[in-house]
Scaffold this motif. Structure first.
Motif, PDB file in Angstrom:
ATOM      1  N   HIS A   1      26.861  36.614  50.097  1.00 37.07           N
ATOM      2  CA  HIS A   1      25.779  37.423  49.776  1.00 37.07           C
ATOM      3  C   HIS A   1      26.480  38.774  50.160  1.00 37.07           C
ATOM      4  N   LYS A   2      25.793  39.903  49.617  1.00 32.49           N
ATOM      5  CA  LYS A   2      26.227  41.318  49.612  1.00 32.49           C
ATOM      6  C   LYS A   2      25.522  41.940  50.796  1.00 32.49           C
ATOM      7  N   GLN A   3      26.033  43.152  51.263  1.00 32.40           N
ATOM      8  CA  GLN A   3      25.391  43.818  52.430  1.00 32.40           C
ATOM      9  C   GLN A   3      24.402  45.015  51.874  1.00 32.40           C
ATOM     10  N   ILE A   4      23.212  44.487  51.819  1.00 34.18           N
ATOM     11  CA  ILE A   4      22.187  45.098  51.337  1.00 34.18           C
ATOM     12  C   ILE A   4      21.262  45.758  52.333  1.00 34.18           C
ATOM     13  N   PRO A   5      21.169  46.940  52.533  1.00 34.33           N
ATOM     14  CA  PRO A   5      20.199  47.824  53.274  1.00 34.33           C
ATOM     15  C   PRO A   5      18.946  46.914  53.419  1.00 34.33           C
ATOM     16  N   GLU A   6      18.266  46.715  54.822  1.00 39.26           N
ATOM     17  CA  GLU A   6      17.030  45.915  54.996  1.00 39.26           C
ATOM     18  C   GLU A   6      15.969  46.586  53.922  1.00 39.26           C
ATOM     19  N   GLY A   7      15.743  47.907  53.976  1.00 39.06           N
ATOM     20  CA  GLY A   7      14.682  48.336  53.096  1.00 39.06           C
ATOM     21  C   GLY A   7      14.821  48.095  51.672  1.00 39.06           C
ATOM     22  N   LEU A   8      16.012  47.607  51.173  1.00 36.31           N
ATOM     23  CA  LEU A   8      16.310  47.302  49.604  1.00 36.31           C
ATOM     24  C   LEU A   8      16.332  45.916  49.352  1.00 36.31           C
ATOM     25  N   ARG A   9      16.305  44.863  50.385  1.00 39.38           N
ATOM     26  CA  ARG A   9      16.763  43.610  50.137  1.00 39.38           C
ATOM     27  C   ARG A   9      15.540  42.868  49.185  1.00 39.38           C
ATOM     28  N   GLU A  10      14.292  43.512  49.396  1.00 39.77           N
ATOM     29  CA  GLU A  10      13.044  42.626  48.594  1.00 39.77           C
ATOM     30  C   GLU A  10      12.492  43.840  47.594  1.00 39.77           C
ATOM     31  N   LYS A  11      13.282  44.808  47.492  1.00 41.49           N
ATOM     32  CA  LYS A  11      12.754  45.911  46.561  1.00 41.49           C
ATOM     33  C   LYS A  11      13.005  45.523  45.232  1.00 41.49           C
ATOM     34  N   ALA A  12      11.998  45.361  44.437  1.00 39.79           N
ATOM     35  CA  ALA A  12      11.940  44.810  43.114  1.00 39.79           C
ATOM     36  C   ALA A  12      10.831  45.685  42.245  1.00 39.79           C
ATOM     37  N   ALA A  13      11.137  45.467  40.800  1.00 44.79           N
ATOM     38  CA  ALA A  13      10.007  45.946  40.040  1.00 44.79           C
ATOM     39  C   ALA A  13       9.317  44.891  39.278  1.00 44.79           C
ATOM     40  N   VAL A  14       8.124  44.649  39.560  1.00 46.09           N
ATOM     41  CA  VAL A  14       7.449  43.328  38.927  1.00 46.09           C
ATOM     42  C   VAL A  14       6.546  43.981  38.027  1.00 46.09           C
ATOM     43  N   MET A  15       6.751  43.640  36.657  1.00 44.87           N
ATOM     44  CA  MET A  15       5.799  44.176  35.595  1.00 44.87           C
ATOM     45  C   MET A  15       5.150  42.512  35.156  1.00 44.87           C
ATOM     46  N   VAL A  16       3.843  42.808  35.441  1.00 44.78           N
ATOM     47  CA  VAL A  16       2.806  41.855  35.048  1.00 44.78           C
ATOM     48  C   VAL A  16       2.209  42.138  33.613  1.00 44.78           C
ATOM     49  N   VAL A  17       2.368  40.754  32.789  1.00 42.66           N
ATOM     50  CA  VAL A  17       2.072  40.673  31.405  1.00 42.66           C
ATOM     51  C   VAL A  17       0.827  39.746  31.431  1.00 42.66           C
ATOM     52  N   PHE A  18      -0.411  40.790  31.444  1.00 47.66           N
ATOM     53  CA  PHE A  18      -1.441  39.787  31.559  1.00 47.66           C
ATOM     54  C   PHE A  18      -2.439  39.737  30.382  1.00 47.66           C
ATOM     55  N   ALA A  19      -2.492  38.304  30.177  1.00 49.20           N
ATOM     56  CA  ALA A  19      -3.275  37.968  29.073  1.00 49.20           C
ATOM     57  C   ALA A  19      -4.861  38.463  29.196  1.00 49.20           C
TER      58      ALA A  19
ATOM     59  N   GLN B   1      15.999  49.141  40.104  1.00 43.51           N
ATOM     60  CA  GLN B   1      15.710  48.077  40.723  1.00 43.51           C
ATOM     61  C   GLN B   1      15.773  46.825  40.099  1.00 43.51           C
ATOM     62  N   PRO B   2      15.896  45.593  40.497  1.00 40.30           N
ATOM     63  CA  PRO B   2      15.809  44.463  40.002  1.00 40.30           C
ATOM     64  C   PRO B   2      14.325  44.133  39.473  1.00 40.30           C
ATOM     65  N   VAL B   3      14.325  43.768  38.075  1.00 43.98           N
ATOM     66  CA  VAL B   3      13.036  43.701  37.359  1.00 43.98           C
ATOM     67  C   VAL B   3      12.852  42.215  37.159  1.00 43.98           C
ATOM     68  N   ASN B   4      11.452  41.875  37.323  1.00 44.73           N
ATOM     69  CA  ASN B   4      10.928  40.623  37.144  1.00 44.73           C
ATOM     70  C   ASN B   4       9.896  40.795  36.304  1.00 44.73           C
ATOM     71  N   ILE B   5       9.456  39.953  35.334  1.00 40.49           N
ATOM     72  CA  ILE B   5       8.343  39.979  34.326  1.00 40.49           C
ATOM     73  C   ILE B   5       7.543  38.706  34.858  1.00 40.49           C
ATOM     74  N   VAL B   6       6.168  38.910  34.940  1.00 39.41           N
ATOM     75  CA  VAL B   6       5.446  37.714  35.369  1.00 39.41           C
ATOM     76  C   VAL B   6       4.316  37.547  34.005  1.00 39.41           C
ATOM     77  N   VAL B   7       4.176  36.596  33.573  1.00 42.05           N
ATOM     78  CA  VAL B   7       3.301  36.455  32.447  1.00 42.05           C
ATOM     79  C   VAL B   7       2.128  35.738  32.991  1.00 42.05           C
ATOM     80  N   VAL B   8       0.985  36.233  32.988  1.00 42.53           N
ATOM     81  CA  VAL B   8      -0.142  35.640  33.182  1.00 42.53           C
ATOM     82  C   VAL B   8      -0.882  34.990  32.104  1.00 42.53           C
ATOM     83  N   THR B   9      -1.368  33.965  31.749  1.00 44.03           N
ATOM     84  CA  THR B   9      -2.139  33.631  30.459  1.00 44.03           C
ATOM     85  C   THR B   9      -2.663  32.424  30.440  1.00 44.03           C
ATOM     86  N   ASP B  10      -3.718  32.111  29.665  1.00 45.74           N
ATOM     87  CA  ASP B  10      -4.466  30.923  29.507  1.00 45.74           C
ATOM     88  C   ASP B  10      -4.222  30.460  28.006  1.00 45.74           C
ATOM     89  N   THR B  11      -3.305  30.972  27.190  1.00 43.93           N
ATOM     90  CA  THR B  11      -3.453  30.635  25.830  1.00 43.93           C
ATOM     91  C   THR B  11      -1.867  30.769  25.377  1.00 43.93           C
TER      92      THR B  11
END
Length: 519
Positions: free
Chosen positions: A80-98, A192-202
Motif C-alpha cells: 500500500h502507499k503512504q497516504i495522509p490519514e485525511g485522504l485515505r477515505e476521501k472519495a467522490a461518490v456520484m449517486v445515479v438515482f432512479a 479524488q477517486p470516483v465511485n458511481i452508485v446506481v440506485v434503481t428498481d428497474t
C-alpha cells in the motif's frame, strides 16, 4: 495484498546464494559427521537419524533463516502507499438515482424513494470525508446535486427529490445511459477517486446494455437494487400520478448483471447493504490511490524485524550476550528520549517518520522530519507556517508544487505572486480546476481592494482564507447556466442558497423541464 511487490527486488537474489550455501553446508555436515568416526556405522546411522529432527534448530539453520528474513526485509515488501490519514477515505461518490413513478411503491417502508434516500444519507455519514453528488433519471437524466461535502446544500435538495418532479417527455434511448454519461462528465478532473452508485428498481434491456458497456471502462461502479420481486401499491404519491406498468423488480435481470461481474446488491432492512457499499467504495479508493503516481509506496520491511529478533535470540544458545544487551537496549529506549529518536531513525527513513507524525496530525514535527520538499511544504501549510511552506514549495517544479506555492502566497496576502504561480500550475496541468477556482477568487479580492479608494492595504488578520482549496474541486462563475452547477464549490453553493427565493422542489421541477426541452 494483491498489490504486494518489492521496492528493492535485487536483494532477493541473495536468497538464492543463501540456499545454495545452505545445501552445500548441509551435505558436508551429513558426510563428515564426527559420530561416524567414533561409533559403529550401523549404530551411528540409527542414532543420527533419530536426532535429525532436532538438528533443524541448530545454529547454522537459524542463521540461514535469519539472513533470509533480513534479505526479504531489505528488499522492501510493500502493498500500500503512504497516504495522509485525511485522504485515505476521501472519495467522490456520484449517486445515479432512479426516480420513476415505480419508486413510489410501498413494498419497502415507507416507500422505495424515501427508503433509498435514507440509505444514501446513512452512506454519507459513514464516509464523512467524501464528496457526494446526485443525478436523477427516469425518462430524462438531470444533475440534482453536484459533488460536494456541503451538508446544508445536500439536505436542501435531496429530501424533495421525488418522482413527480421528473418530466414525462419520452426518450428514444436509455435514460440510464444518459445518467451514467452525465455522472462521468460531472466527476471528471475531480482530483479524488470516483465511485458511481446506481440506485434503481428497474432495468430495461437498454439499461442493462448501458450498465454493461459503462462497467467495461469504469469498474468503480455499484448497483443497489430497491424493492421486491412482488412489487407493491404506490404510497405517498400525488393523486394525479401516472401509474407505472408494473412495480415488480426484475430480479432475474439483476442476477444476470451480477453473474457478469458487476457488483449488485439488493437494499436490506439492516446495515448489510451499507457495509457492502462502504467496503466497495473504500477498496476502490485504495486501488485508485495505489495506481496513482502521486504517492510513494510504503516500505513495510521493518515489520520483519519482529520475526528476526527471536531468531537472533535463539542463535545465542547461552544467552549471555542477549541477557546483557537486551535489558540495556530496552532501558535506553524507554528512558532516553534521544536514544529513542536514534532508535527510530535506525529503522525508519526521515520521510517515514514524517509520515507517522503527519498521521498523528503533528504537522510541525512532520515538517522538520520530511526531506521531500513537497511533503515538507504540505506539513508546513497544515501547520499554518505559510512562509516556510512557500520556501519548501519553491523547490517543487510541478503543477501541484506551483499550486500549493500559490496557496501559501495567498495566505501571506501576496496576491500578485499567487496569481503568477496559479498560472504556472495551470500551464503544467490545464485540468487542475482547483487552481482556476482559487485564482479567480484571489483575483476578485485583488480587484475589490483596488476599487476602494485609499483602501489598497492588505486584509486584516481576520480575513477568512478558507476559500483556498487544498484538494482539487470544480469552480463555477456567476454567468454560467444552471447546467454548469456541477462546477460550484462550497462557498459558492452557500451564496447561491442564500439567493434562492422559491422552494427547492419547485426550482428542481422547473430546472428539469427546461433541461428536458433543451435536449
Amino acid at each position: 495484498m494483491s498489490d504486494l511487490h518489492f521496492l528493492r527486488p535485487w536483494w532477493l537474489a541473495g536468497i538464492v546464494v543463501l540456499v545454495i550455501a545452505a545445501l552445500i553446508a548441509h551435505r558436508r555436515q551429513s558426510r563428515d559427521s564426527e559420530w561416524f568416526s567414533v561409533i559403529d556405522p550401523k549404530l551411528a546411522g540409527a542414532l543420527v537419524h533419530q536426532h535429525r529432527g532436532q538438528r533443524l534448530l541448530n545454529r547454522l539453520n537459524i542463521l540461514w533463516l535469519l539472513l533470509t528474513v533480513g534479505l526479504i526485509a531489505m528488499a522492501g515488501p510493500s502493498w500500500h502507499k503512504q497516504i495522509p490519514e485525511g485522504l485515505r477515505e476521501k472519495a467522490a461518490v456520484m449517486v445515479v438515482f432512479a426516480n420513476g413513478t415505480s419508486m413510489y411503491a410501498g413494498d419497502v417502508v415507507p416507500n422505495r424513494n424515501r427508503a433509498a434516500k435514507a440509505k444514501i444519507d446513512a452512506l454519507r455519514q459513514r464516509l464523512p470525508q467524501s464528496s457526494f453528488g446526485v443525478i436523477a433519471w427516469a425518462n430524462t437524466a438531470h444533475l440534482v446535486i453536484p459533488l460536494t461535502q456541503n451538508n446544508e446544500f445536500f439536505n436542501l435538495f435531496m429530501p424533495p427529490l421525488e418522482p413527480d418532479l421528473m418530466p414525462v417527455t419520452p426518450r428514444p434511448e436509455s435514460a440510464l445511459r444518459a445518467a451514467l454519461a452525465l455522472a462521468d462528465e460531472s466527476s471528471k478532473n475531480n482530483g479524488q477517486p470516483v465511485n458511481i452508485v446506481v440506485v434503481t428498481d428497474t432495468l430495461s434491456s437498454l439499461d442493462d446494455a448501458a450498465l454493461r458497456a459503462f462497467y467495461t471502462h469504469f469498474p468503480a461502479l455499484e448497483v443497489l437494487v430497491v424493492g421486491t420481486k412482488a412489487g407493491g401499491a404506490l404510497r405517498f404519491a400525488p393523486y394525479n400520478t401516472f401509474s407505472p406498468g408494473t412495480t415488480q423488480v426484475p430480479i432475474a435481470a439483476f442476477d444476470a448483471l451480477k453473474q457478469a461481474g458487476i457488483p449488485v446488491l439488493s437494499m436490506t432492512t439492516d446495515d448489510q447493504d451499507l457495509n457492502w457499499l462502504t467496503d466497495h467504495i473504500r477498496n476502490s479508493v485504495r486501488q485508485s490511490q495505489n495506481e496513482s503516481n502521486r504517492w510513494r509506496w510504503q516500505d513495510s520491511g521493518y515489520w520483519l524485524v519482529l520475526l528476526m529478533l527471536p531468531l537472533a535470540v535463539m542463535l545465542f544458545r547461552r544467552l549471555s550476550v542477549a541477557a546483557v544487551l537486551f535489558p540495556l537496549l530496552l532501558s535506553t529506549t524507554f528512558w532516553a528520549p534521544q536514544a529513542k529518536a536514534d532508535w527510530n531513525h535506525l529503522w525508519w527513513t526521515p520521510d517515514q517518520l514524517g509520515q507517522k507524525a503527519m498521521n498523528n496530525k503533528d504537522y510541525p514535527a512532520a515538517a522538520t522530519l520530511y526531506t521531500d520538499s513537497y511533503r515538507k511544504g504540505r506539513a508546513y501549510y497544515l501547520a499554518k507556517e505559510y512562509q516556510n511552506a512557500a520556501a519548501a514549495f519553491h523547490n517543487v517544479d510541478s503543477a501541484e508544487g506551483n499550486f500549493y506555492l500559490a496557496n501559501s502566497l495567498a495566505q501571506l496576502q501576496q496576491y500578485q505572486a499567487a496569481l503568477h504561480y496559479y498560472a504556472q500550475a495551470l500551464q503544467c496541468d490545464p485540468t487542475l480546476l482547483a487552481a482556476k477556482t482559487n485564482a479567480a477568487t484571489v483575483k476578485a479580492i485583488l480587484e475589490e481592494t483596488q476599487k476602494k479608494q485609499g483602501k489598497r492595504q492588505r486584509a486584516d488578520n481576520h480575513t477568512d482564507f478558507s476559500f483556498l482549496k487544498i484538494e482539487q474541486q470544480h469552480a463555477k462563475t456567476k454567468n454560467e447556466s444552471p447546467r454548469s452547477a456541477k462546477n460550484m464549490n462550497d462557498s459558492e453553493l452557500n451564496n447561491w442558497m442564500s439567493n434562492v427565493d422559491t422552494s427547492p422542489k419547485e426550482m428542481l421541477k422547473s430546472l428539469f423541464i427546461l433541461q428536458s426541452q433543451g435536449e
